[in-house]
Design an enzyme around this catalytic site. Sequence first.
Site, PDB file in Angstrom:
ATOM      1  N   HIS A  18       0.008  17.998   8.739  1.00 12.81           N
ATOM      2  CA  HIS A  18      -1.303  17.702   8.384  1.00 12.81           C
ATOM      3  C   HIS A  18      -2.418  18.453   9.673  1.00 12.81           C
ATOM      4  O   HIS A  18      -2.056  18.091  10.795  1.00 12.81           O
ATOM      5  CB  HIS A  18      -1.580  16.100   8.504  1.00 12.81           C
ATOM      6  CG  HIS A  18      -0.955  15.414   7.490  1.00 12.81           C
ATOM      7  ND1 HIS A  18       0.287  14.985   7.630  1.00 12.81           N
ATOM      8  CD2 HIS A  18      -1.131  15.183   6.017  1.00 12.81           C
ATOM      9  CE1 HIS A  18       0.905  14.378   6.746  1.00 12.81           C
ATOM     10  NE2 HIS A  18       0.090  14.478   5.666  1.00 12.81           N
ATOM     11  N   TYR A  20       8.170  11.416   8.580  1.00 12.05           N
ATOM     12  CA  TYR A  20       8.581  10.218   8.016  1.00 12.05           C
ATOM     13  C   TYR A  20       9.840  10.334   7.126  1.00 12.05           C
ATOM     14  O   TYR A  20      10.164   9.274   6.571  1.00 12.05           O
ATOM     15  CB  TYR A  20       7.383   9.978   6.886  1.00 12.05           C
ATOM     16  CG  TYR A  20       5.884  10.072   7.654  1.00 12.05           C
ATOM     17  CD1 TYR A  20       5.697   8.979   8.224  1.00 12.05           C
ATOM     18  CD2 TYR A  20       5.352  11.267   7.461  1.00 12.05           C
ATOM     19  CE1 TYR A  20       4.463   8.997   8.875  1.00 12.05           C
ATOM     20  CE2 TYR A  20       4.227  11.199   8.303  1.00 12.05           C
ATOM     21  CZ  TYR A  20       3.487  10.244   8.949  1.00 12.05           C
ATOM     22  OH  TYR A  20       2.349  10.163   9.744  1.00 12.05           O
ATOM     23  N   ASP A  53       6.747  15.839  10.332  1.00 14.22           N
ATOM     24  CA  ASP A  53       6.426  15.907   8.571  1.00 14.22           C
ATOM     25  C   ASP A  53       6.451  17.358   8.364  1.00 14.22           C
ATOM     26  O   ASP A  53       6.419  17.860   7.221  1.00 14.22           O
ATOM     27  CB  ASP A  53       5.284  15.221   8.206  1.00 14.22           C
ATOM     28  CG  ASP A  53       4.149  15.311   9.190  1.00 14.22           C
ATOM     29  OD1 ASP A  53       4.129  16.246  10.070  1.00 14.22           O
ATOM     30  OD2 ASP A  53       3.293  14.518   9.253  1.00 14.22           O
ATOM     31  N   ASP A  59       1.098  -1.354  -0.017  1.00 14.54           N
ATOM     32  CA  ASP A  59       0.179  -0.066  -0.019  1.00 14.54           C
ATOM     33  C   ASP A  59       0.807   1.278  -0.075  1.00 14.54           C
ATOM     34  O   ASP A  59       1.355   1.745   0.986  1.00 14.54           O
ATOM     35  CB  ASP A  59      -0.998   0.018   1.225  1.00 14.54           C
ATOM     36  CG  ASP A  59      -2.024   1.352   1.294  1.00 14.54           C
ATOM     37  OD1 ASP A  59      -1.691   2.086   0.383  1.00 14.54           O
ATOM     38  OD2 ASP A  59      -2.905   1.061   1.736  1.00 14.54           O
ATOM     39  N   ASP A 116       2.314  19.341  13.626  1.00 11.41           N
ATOM     40  CA  ASP A 116       2.173  18.374  12.407  1.00 11.41           C
ATOM     41  C   ASP A 116       1.946  19.079  11.121  1.00 11.41           C
ATOM     42  O   ASP A 116       1.212  20.112  11.173  1.00 11.41           O
ATOM     43  CB  ASP A 116       1.435  17.244  12.615  1.00 11.41           C
ATOM     44  CG  ASP A 116       1.478  15.982  11.887  1.00 11.41           C
ATOM     45  OD1 ASP A 116       2.109  14.951  12.263  1.00 11.41           O
ATOM     46  OD2 ASP A 116       1.070  16.122  10.712  1.00 11.41           O
ATOM     47  N   HIS A 161      -5.362  12.500  14.120  1.00 12.80           N
ATOM     48  CA  HIS A 161      -6.514  12.461  12.878  1.00 12.80           C
ATOM     49  C   HIS A 161      -7.572  11.412  13.596  1.00 12.80           C
ATOM     50  O   HIS A 161      -8.792  11.450  12.923  1.00 12.80           O
ATOM     51  CB  HIS A 161      -6.105  11.784  11.659  1.00 12.80           C
ATOM     52  CG  HIS A 161      -4.949  12.354  11.099  1.00 12.80           C
ATOM     53  ND1 HIS A 161      -5.103  13.739  10.689  1.00 12.80           N
ATOM     54  CD2 HIS A 161      -3.718  12.224  10.688  1.00 12.80           C
ATOM     55  CE1 HIS A 161      -4.218  14.466  10.031  1.00 12.80           C
ATOM     56  NE2 HIS A 161      -3.258  13.579  10.071  1.00 12.80           N
TER      57      HIS A 161
END
Length: 685
Positions: free
Chosen positions: A174, A305, A265, A20, A172, A135
Amino acid sequence: MRTALVYHGEMTAARLLWEDPECEIERPERLTAALERLQQEGLERRCLQLAAREASEAELGLVHSPEYVSLLRGTSALGTEELRALSGQYDAVYFHPSTFHCARLAAGAALQLVDAVLTGAAHNGLALVRPPGHHSQRAAASGFCVFNNVALAAKHAQQRHGLHRILIVDWDVHHGQGTQYIFEDDPSVLYFSWHRYEHGRFWPYLRESDADAIGRGQGRGFTVNLPWNQVGMGNADYMAAFLHVLLPVAFEFDPELVLISAGFDSAIGDPEGQMQATPECFAHLTQLLQGLAGGRVCAVLEGGYHLESLSQSVCMVVKALLGDPAPPLSGPMVPQHSALESIQSARAAQAPHWTSLRQQGSAPILSSSTWSPEERPSPVSPGGPKFEAAEAQTSAVLSSLLDQLHLHPTPPVRTAVALTALDAALVLPPEVLLQEGSAPQEETQAWARLHKALAQDTAFIALGKVLHLLNGILDGQVSSGIATTPAIAVTLEVAILHGLSHRAQRVLCVAVGHLDRPPDLASDGRTLWLNIRGKEAAALSTFHVSVPLPGTTGGFLSCILALVLPLAYGFQPDLVLVVLGPAHGLQDPQAALLAALLRGPAGGRVLVLVEQESPSQLVGVLARVLHGEAPPSLGPFSMASPEDLQALIHLRGQLEAQWKMLQVAGEAGDRAEAECRECGGTVLP
C-alpha cells in the site's frame, strides 16, 4: 554482525472487539508468528535483543499534533461502543483500550532501533511492531496505522543525532501516504514507495500515489512513487525497480541512514497484495540497501497478513541484516510489461531532479493514471471476508517455497581467504577463515597441465589453494572466498572449467582489467564473460560483453546498476568469479561495492581472485564485504562522462532483447527512446 531485534510482547494486546471484515486481518498473531519463526530458525538468539519502550508524548509530537495525541490517550478509558464509533471516523482503523499503549511501544521501538544503530550499539536491525505506521498522518489514523513509526524515527534521527540525509524505502504493497505527506516538502528525507495502484482503483485511492507525484517546493524530486498497475508482480519486477529507479537515486542522494517501511503484504500469498515475490527476494532487497549509509539500515514492520508468508519474509530480512548470503532468486528473471511501464513512468518523472536518471531529448512521461470516483469500478480495500480462504489456498505454495529455501542452507564458513604468503599488515575480521589447506596434489597437477605457467612453484601452490577454496564453495562448506595468485589469467581459466565440471551449471565471470576471455571456453551459454575495462563497449556475443571502466563515481554506479547487476541477475549463475587483473584500475571502495553487490545473484557463492602483489588493504576490505559488512563510501557523486554513458546506451541497445533485466521501459517508453535517438538525443541509463 551486530543486528538489533526490538520487540515487546505487550504490542499483541490490541485486537478487534467487533465484527469488521475490513479490519480483521490486522491481528496479534502477525507478531507472534514472526517471532516464533525467528526463534525456530535460530535467528533471535543471534540478534541483540531489545525490549521496546514507549515513545514519550514529546517524541510523538515530532510528527503528530498535540490534539491527536490527546485524543489517542483518551481511548484507553473508552468502552467498546465508544471505541467503535471513534474508529468509524477514520479510514480502515479500529481502536482498543490498549491501542495507545501498543502504538507508543511501536513508535518507541523504532526510535530505540535508530538510537542503537546511530550510537554504534548495533550495525542495523529490525523493529517487530504493531500497529503499523506508514498511513498515519499528523492528525489522523488510517489503514490500521496510529502513529507513523518510521516518520518519527526519521525526525528523531534528525533532531537527536543531527542527520541531514535519510532514505525511507517503503516496500509495503500500500502507498504510505502518511509518510509522503509528512516529508513531501523536505529535501532532507528521500521517500521511495512502490505500491499496488491499479490506476487509482486500489486503496487508498489517491491521485498523489501516481508516479508524477514527486513532492512539493524544496522537496520536489525527494518523493519517488512507483505505482504497480497490475497484480502479480514478482522477483524480477521488484529487482528491476531497485536497480533502475531506487538505487541510482539513492546512491546519488548518499543517505546517512536507511529506514525501511517493511510491509510484507507485497510478498507471495498475501491476500492484500496478490503479488508473487517470494520471501528470499526481501533478503536481496535488504542486501542491496546495505550498500548505502555504511550499512546503517533500520527495518520497521508495516503490513503483512498471510502469517506464513510474513514470517518467512521477516526471517529473510533478518538473515540479510546478519550478513548471511541470500538464497538464489526463484523464477525467470523477466520483468512484466506493466512493471516496465511503471518503471519508465517513475524514471521519467524523476529525471529532471536526479543526474543519475536525467534524460536528454524529448522522451515523455507516460500518460497519467487519472480517474474520478464515479469511474472507479470495484475498488479494493484492506481486508475482506475472503481472507481466510485466500490464506488456506496459498499454504501449499508457501510450504513448497520453504522446502526450496532449505535446499540452500547457510554454509558453516561464510568467508575464507587463501593466500600463498601471509602479509603481516593484513587485518581480517575474526570470523573470516584463513585457509591453510590445498586441493589434493593429483587434482592440482591435472589442472596445472593446461598451462606451463601453472607448473611454476608459486603458481602451483596458489592453484592448489584456489581449487581447495573453490571446492569448498561448490560443496556448500564455504559461502565466499578470496584467493591470490601470481598467474591470474590462467588460474581464472582453470577456475571456470573446474566450476563447470563440479556442480556449477552457469558461471558468471566479471573480469576487471586487461584480461582476455579464454579462447577454449565453449559458447554454450554456461558462462557469461563480462569484462570491465575492456578495450571497447561491445557485445561480442550474448555471453561475452566488454565495457570500458568509467572514470567517475556516477559512471561506475551506472555501469554496475544498469549493466552488471541486470546481466548477473538475468543469467542466474551458480557461481560468480570476480577477477581483479592487471591494471584493473578500481579503487578499494569500488572493488568492495562490486564484490558486495555480486553476493546476490548466485546466493552468496562468490570467489574473488586478485594478483598476489595486491595490497593487503584491498584483500582485507574485500573479505569484510563478502562477510556481510557494508562497503566503504565511493565518495561524492560525480556525473558520468558522455562517452561512458554512450557506451552503456550502446551496450543496452545490443543486449536488452536477450537480457530482459536490462529493460527500463514498456512499449510506450521504447517508442519514446527510439524517437529520441532518431532526433539526435540520448536517454541516460
